[in-house]
Motif scaffolding. Structure first.
Motif, PDB file in Angstrom:
ATOM      1  N   ASP A   1      45.419  32.989  34.258  1.00  0.00           N
ATOM      2  CA  ASP A   1      45.380  34.386  34.697  1.00  0.00           C
ATOM      3  C   ASP A   1      44.307  35.164  33.955  1.00  0.00           C
ATOM      4  O   ASP A   1      43.610  36.020  34.533  1.00  0.00           O
ATOM      5  CB  ASP A   1      46.747  35.047  34.490  1.00  0.00           C
ATOM      6  CG  ASP A   1      47.791  34.532  35.457  1.00  0.00           C
ATOM      7  OD1 ASP A   1      47.412  33.898  36.457  1.00  0.00           O
ATOM      8  OD2 ASP A   1      48.994  34.751  35.202  1.00  0.00           O
ATOM      9  N   VAL A   2      44.148  34.859  32.645  1.00  0.00           N
ATOM     10  CA  VAL A   2      43.133  35.541  31.848  1.00  0.00           C
ATOM     11  C   VAL A   2      41.738  35.190  32.359  1.00  0.00           C
ATOM     12  O   VAL A   2      40.860  36.053  32.517  1.00  0.00           O
ATOM     13  CB  VAL A   2      43.269  35.157  30.360  1.00  0.00           C
ATOM     14  CG1 VAL A   2      42.071  35.687  29.564  1.00  0.00           C
ATOM     15  CG2 VAL A   2      44.566  35.711  29.787  1.00  0.00           C
ATOM     16  N   VAL A   3      41.538  33.898  32.635  1.00  0.00           N
ATOM     17  CA  VAL A   3      40.222  33.433  33.092  1.00  0.00           C
ATOM     18  C   VAL A   3      39.879  34.010  34.460  1.00  0.00           C
ATOM     19  O   VAL A   3      38.739  34.428  34.716  1.00  0.00           O
ATOM     20  CB  VAL A   3      40.195  31.886  33.133  1.00  0.00           C
ATOM     21  CG1 VAL A   3      38.887  31.391  33.778  1.00  0.00           C
ATOM     22  CG2 VAL A   3      40.344  31.322  31.733  1.00  0.00           C
ATOM     23  N   THR A   4      40.862  34.052  35.357  1.00  0.00           N
ATOM     24  CA  THR A   4      40.608  34.520  36.733  1.00  0.00           C
ATOM     25  C   THR A   4      40.727  36.020  36.874  1.00  0.00           C
ATOM     26  O   THR A   4      40.402  36.572  37.931  1.00  0.00           O
ATOM     27  CB  THR A   4      41.587  33.852  37.712  1.00  0.00           C
ATOM     28  OG1 THR A   4      42.939  34.211  37.350  1.00  0.00           O
ATOM     29  CG2 THR A   4      41.436  32.334  37.679  1.00  0.00           C
ATOM     30  N   GLY A   5      41.218  36.694  35.838  1.00  0.00           N
ATOM     31  CA  GLY A   5      41.376  38.131  35.907  1.00  0.00           C
ATOM     32  C   GLY A   5      42.600  38.569  36.687  1.00  0.00           C
ATOM     33  O   GLY A   5      42.737  39.750  37.041  1.00  0.00           O
ATOM     34  N   LYS A   6      43.493  37.642  36.938  1.00  0.00           N
ATOM     35  CA  LYS A   6      44.709  37.956  37.688  1.00  0.00           C
ATOM     36  C   LYS A   6      45.657  38.770  36.811  1.00  0.00           C
ATOM     37  O   LYS A   6      45.804  38.508  35.616  1.00  0.00           O
ATOM     38  CB  LYS A   6      45.396  36.667  38.145  1.00  0.00           C
ATOM     39  CG  LYS A   6      46.580  36.878  39.052  1.00  0.00           C
ATOM     40  CD  LYS A   6      47.145  35.529  39.513  1.00  0.00           C
ATOM     41  CE  LYS A   6      48.338  35.718  40.425  1.00  0.00           C
ATOM     42  NZ  LYS A   6      48.904  34.413  40.872  1.00  0.00           N
ATOM     43  N   LYS A   7      46.311  39.740  37.408  1.00  0.00           N
ATOM     44  CA  LYS A   7      47.230  40.594  36.654  1.00  0.00           C
ATOM     45  C   LYS A   7      48.414  39.766  36.161  1.00  0.00           C
ATOM     46  O   LYS A   7      49.055  39.062  36.945  1.00  0.00           O
ATOM     47  CB  LYS A   7      47.720  41.740  37.540  1.00  0.00           C
ATOM     48  CG  LYS A   7      48.497  42.804  36.806  1.00  0.00           C
ATOM     49  CD  LYS A   7      48.838  43.954  37.736  1.00  0.00           C
ATOM     50  CE  LYS A   7      49.592  45.060  36.986  1.00  0.00           C
ATOM     51  NZ  LYS A   7      49.909  46.197  37.882  1.00  0.00           N
ATOM     52  N   PRO A   8      48.761  39.822  34.853  1.00  0.00           N
ATOM     53  CA  PRO A   8      49.860  39.003  34.333  1.00  0.00           C
ATOM     54  C   PRO A   8      51.191  39.433  34.928  1.00  0.00           C
ATOM     55  O   PRO A   8      51.444  40.616  35.168  1.00  0.00           O
ATOM     56  CB  PRO A   8      49.810  39.277  32.822  1.00  0.00           C
ATOM     57  CG  PRO A   8      49.108  40.589  32.686  1.00  0.00           C
ATOM     58  CD  PRO A   8      48.125  40.641  33.804  1.00  0.00           C
ATOM     59  N   ALA A   9      52.027  38.439  35.196  1.00  0.00           N
ATOM     60  CA  ALA A   9      53.355  38.702  35.764  1.00  0.00           C
ATOM     61  C   ALA A   9      54.270  37.548  35.399  1.00  0.00           C
ATOM     62  O   ALA A   9      53.810  36.456  35.033  1.00  0.00           O
ATOM     63  CB  ALA A   9      53.278  38.853  37.279  1.00  0.00           C
ATOM     64  N   GLY A  10      55.562  37.783  35.497  1.00  0.00           N
ATOM     65  CA  GLY A  10      56.531  36.737  35.226  1.00  0.00           C
ATOM     66  C   GLY A  10      56.647  35.774  36.394  1.00  0.00           C
ATOM     67  O   GLY A  10      56.177  36.038  37.496  1.00  0.00           O
TER      68      GLY A  10
END
Length: 484
Positions: A123-132
């Protein structure tokens, strides 16, 4: 440098080192436990700034997070909250997560679990918003609803398992509560509701299927006693037992009667099969005394008594007493004295018999899935133990069929299917009506469901009520939902 200054320098250095060590200890060693502490507002508030994973049943969310117009960013919502409260538990800005999957699987739902490390990295690499991540449960919604309807407004619990996999198909505790009231962002209303729920003498927040004040199992424990007898090699289903209307308990002035105050057969004799079929107390008390407490305790342990199980919620271990005298052993053999169980434990016994003597590890989580419902991890069926031989399981299955066909469990019968079962009328507190039990499985020739159901205090039907009159028909409703 003179001596006083040197000493002061040493003291200052020691104090600096002490502060450094203490800070490091708190940051490294104590940090996880401090973060996990209930009511840690900083951690709770941070958790609401990203979307918490949903809890799913049959592909539909029964707990999910939605955007809110306040500082918390997200708010938890529960669909049919009262029905699923024993399963979901609660998510609260005041009291944290607890009572069910919300607490036991918090790391997965919040996205902080070590098992999700590479997902977070991606998620960090792709810029995706963190979520559970989402947690998909094994619960069957039709069976869950049927179990809740069967209990109605009566205090008690019902739990159903897939005997071949250990999957929990239903988990209902009554009375219940709506976790939505604890998910509010109005802290005053949450605190007031929390106080109200915890002050309620009926304990609606206690999951009676796996915890709380454990129950005396009554005659459902006769399945364990029968298993011990068959496993000993001294008895078969056709073995003859004494079954008078009443017996005098050794070393006491007390007598133990049968529920109907009648002998269990001609000339006060009965077979082991018929004794289980009609739930003959006197025959089983004598059988228990002959086997002795060690054999009974060993068989109970093989079925899981004393063992901690996690669903992932922790299940309170069931217990069988030790250091008993002869009359206490007689009473324990019929599920009285200090024998205490969870409904899950009794369901596991029936499931083991249904599964040919192999006990599967019960589990509530089917899959962990991401926002696209791609499976991250799955729970594979796992053998827990083999408490009895396949021959013993086969004999017990046939004997339990007789209970439903001709004995105390007739009202659990389902047209077109063979049901195997056992009733239990458990007198824990003699000042109240007995707790009423039914446990069993169906179809007997190819079991799809094993269950245990208990109704407290006679199911509100009065002190003379027996399990076959109240618990058996309640179980029949659950079997109907599972089989039809």
């Amino acid at each position: 440098m003179n001596t006083p200054i040197r000493k002061l320098g040493v003291v200052a250095s020691m104090l600096f080192c002490a502060v450094l060590v203490a800070a490091s200890y708190i940051q490294v060693v104590q940090a996880p436990s401090l973060d996990a502490r209930a009511g840690n507002s900083r951690v709770i508030n941070d958790g609401y700034k990203k979307e918490r994973g949903s809890i799913l049943v049959d592909g539909k969310a029964i707990a999910t997070s939605v955007k809110s117009d306040d500082k918390y960013v997200y708010q938890r919502q529960y669909s049919n909250g009262s029905l699923y409260a024993p399963v979901t538990g609660y998510n609260s800005i005041v009291y944290g997560n607890g009572g069910g999957i919300e607490g036991a699987s918090d790391g997965v739902l919040s996205g902080t679990s070590d098992s999700l490390f590479y997902r977070r990295l991606a998620d960090v690499v792709t810029g995706k918003k963190p979520a559970g991540a989402n947690v998909e449960l094994t619960i069957n919604p039709k069976i869950q609803a049927a179990a809740a309807k069967a209990l109605g407004n009566r205090r008690g619990a019902a739990v159903a398992l897939d005997p071949k996999t250990g999957a929990v198909l239903a988990m209902v505790s009554s009375p219940t509560y709506d976790p939505s009231a604890l998910a509010s962002h109005d802290t005053t209303s949450v605190v007031n509701m929390w106080k109200q729920l915890n002050a309620d003498s009926t304990q609606p927040m206690v999951n009676r299927t796996i915890s709380g004040n454990l129950y005396p199992p009554g005659s459902t424990f006769k399945l364990v006693t029968t298993a011990a007898a068959l496993e000993s090699g001294k008895y078969t289903p056709e073995s003859t037992l004494n079954g008078p209307a009443t017996i005098r308990l050794p070393q006491t002035t007390h007598s133990l009667p049968n529920d109907n105050h009648l002998p269990c057969g001609d000339n006060d004799k009965t077979s082991l099969t018929h004794a289980l079929e009609i739930s003959c107390n006197t025959a089983y008390a004598e059988l228990g005394m002959d086997l002795g407490q060690d054999k009974l305790a060993a068989q109970a342990k093989k079925f899981g008594f004393g063992q901690v199980v996690r669903l992932p919620m922790r299940v309170t271990p069931s217990s069988f007493p030790s250091d008993m005298n002869t009359p206490q052993t007689a009473m324990a053999s019929i599920g009285q004295y200090d024998v205490r169980v969870t409904p899950l434990q009794i369901a596991m016994i029936s499931a083991t018999i249904a599964n040919g003597g192999t006990q599967m590890e019960p589990h509530l989580v089917k899959n962990v899935v991401d926002s696209d419902l791609d499976v991250i991890s799955s729970t594979d069926p796992k053998i827990m133990s083999k408490p009895i031989s396949s021959d013993t399981a086969g004999s017990l299955k046939t004997m339990m069929e007789a209970v439903v066909n001709n004995g105390t469990g007739k009202l659990a019968a389902v047209d077109g299917y063979q049901v195997a079962g056992k009733t239990g009328t458990a007198q824990g507190d003699t000042s109240k009506a007995a707790d009423l039990w039914f446990t069993g499985f169906a179809p007997a020739n190819d079991p799809k469901i094993a269950l245990a159901l208990v109704l407290e205090n006679g199911g509100d039907q009065g002190v003379e009520t027996l399990a076959g009159e109240v618990a058996a028909p309640a179980a029949q409703q659950i079997f109907e939902a599972a089989l039809r």
